[in-house]
Design an enzyme around this catalytic site. Structure first.
Site, PDB file in Angstrom:
ATOM      1  CB  CYS A  42      -0.915   0.002   1.226  1.00  0.00           C
ATOM      2  SG  CYS A  42      -2.083   1.392   1.229  1.00  0.00           S
ATOM      3  CG  HIS A  98      -1.733  -1.082   5.909  1.00  0.00           C
ATOM      4  ND1 HIS A  98      -2.296  -0.083   6.673  1.00  0.00           N
ATOM      5  CD2 HIS A  98      -1.847  -0.684   4.624  1.00  0.00           C
ATOM      6  CE1 HIS A  98      -2.714   0.889   5.873  1.00  0.00           C
ATOM      7  NE2 HIS A  98      -2.458   0.555   4.622  1.00  0.00           N
TER       8      HIS A  98
HETATM    9 CO    CO Z   1      -3.447   1.265   2.994  1.00  0.00          CO
END
Ligand code: CO
Length: 211
Positions: A42, A98
């Site tokens: 990410c 996450h």
């Molecule tokens: Co993220």
């Protein structure tokens, strides 16, 4: 000092420390990169591939986007993937999500995020595949985190569905595909899944005429 100037100053300190520790560090890395890992993570500033794995420059080839997606029409992702597999010959590809991911949270709302809607649609689809399991979780944070996990698993499967990965599997005994999740609250990485080379996948997505 402007905030951005701190970055340039810190860079000088970092070079100093690196050379102190290993005088040939930059000379060695300038000629060649030979990373064993491709990281698909990410864009979140708190989930830095190098920092959380304790690795140094040269060890991980990195692609990051909102919510660590493997979208089969994403030319950027596919270019990174093909280069990593065909040329760098990475042995492991890690999709790392996450907990508390803002992209995942956004996909669970009805908010209109403009151009981002199209990206988040891919996550809404993952929600739909697991709707019964997710809807049964009443705690909002737990539901988000469960979707984070389902999403990582889906993106790892998306890698296995590419002709790039299938072609490498046919020729070599790599790459291994991994699905991990990072905990913002404790800093720990958790392995969710590991798909070794030549794992059988849904035959709808199998290619026969690989080269
Ligand atoms: Co993220």
């Amino acid at each position: 000092m402007e905030p951005y100037e701190r970055l340039l100053l810190m860079n000088k300190g970092w070079v100093h420390d690196m050379l102190d520790n290993d005088p040939s560090f930059f000379n060695r890395l300038a000629d060649i990169q030979k990373p064993d890992f491709l990281w698909i993570g990410c864009s979140d500033s708190r989930v830095s591939a190098d920092a959380i794995t304790g690795t140094s420059p040269g060890e991980i080839f990195v692609h990051r986007n909102i919510a660590n997606m493997v979208v089969h029409t994403d030319l950027n992702l596919l270019s990174v993937l093909e280069f990593a597999v065909e040329h760098l010959k990475v042995k492991h590809i890690i999709v790392c999500g996450h907990y508390g991911c803002g992209g995942i949270k956004a996909a669970m709302t009805k908010s209109n995020y403009g151009i981002l809607n199209k990206w988040l649609r891919n996550i809404k689809d993952v929600y739909r595949y697991h709707r019964t399991a997710l809807d049964s979780i009443t705690d909002q944070e737990q539901r988000t985190d469960k979707l984070v996990e389902f999403n990582v698993q889906e993106q790892v499967m998306n890698l296995a569905k590419t002709s790039i990965v299938q072609s490498a599997w046919k020729k070599h005994q790599w790459p291994h595909l991994h699905g991990w999740v990072y905990g913002l609250k404790d800093g720990l990485l958790k392995s969710l899944m590991h798909i070794p080379p030549n794992t059988t996948i849904d035959d709808l997505y199998e290619y026969e005429d690989l080269h």
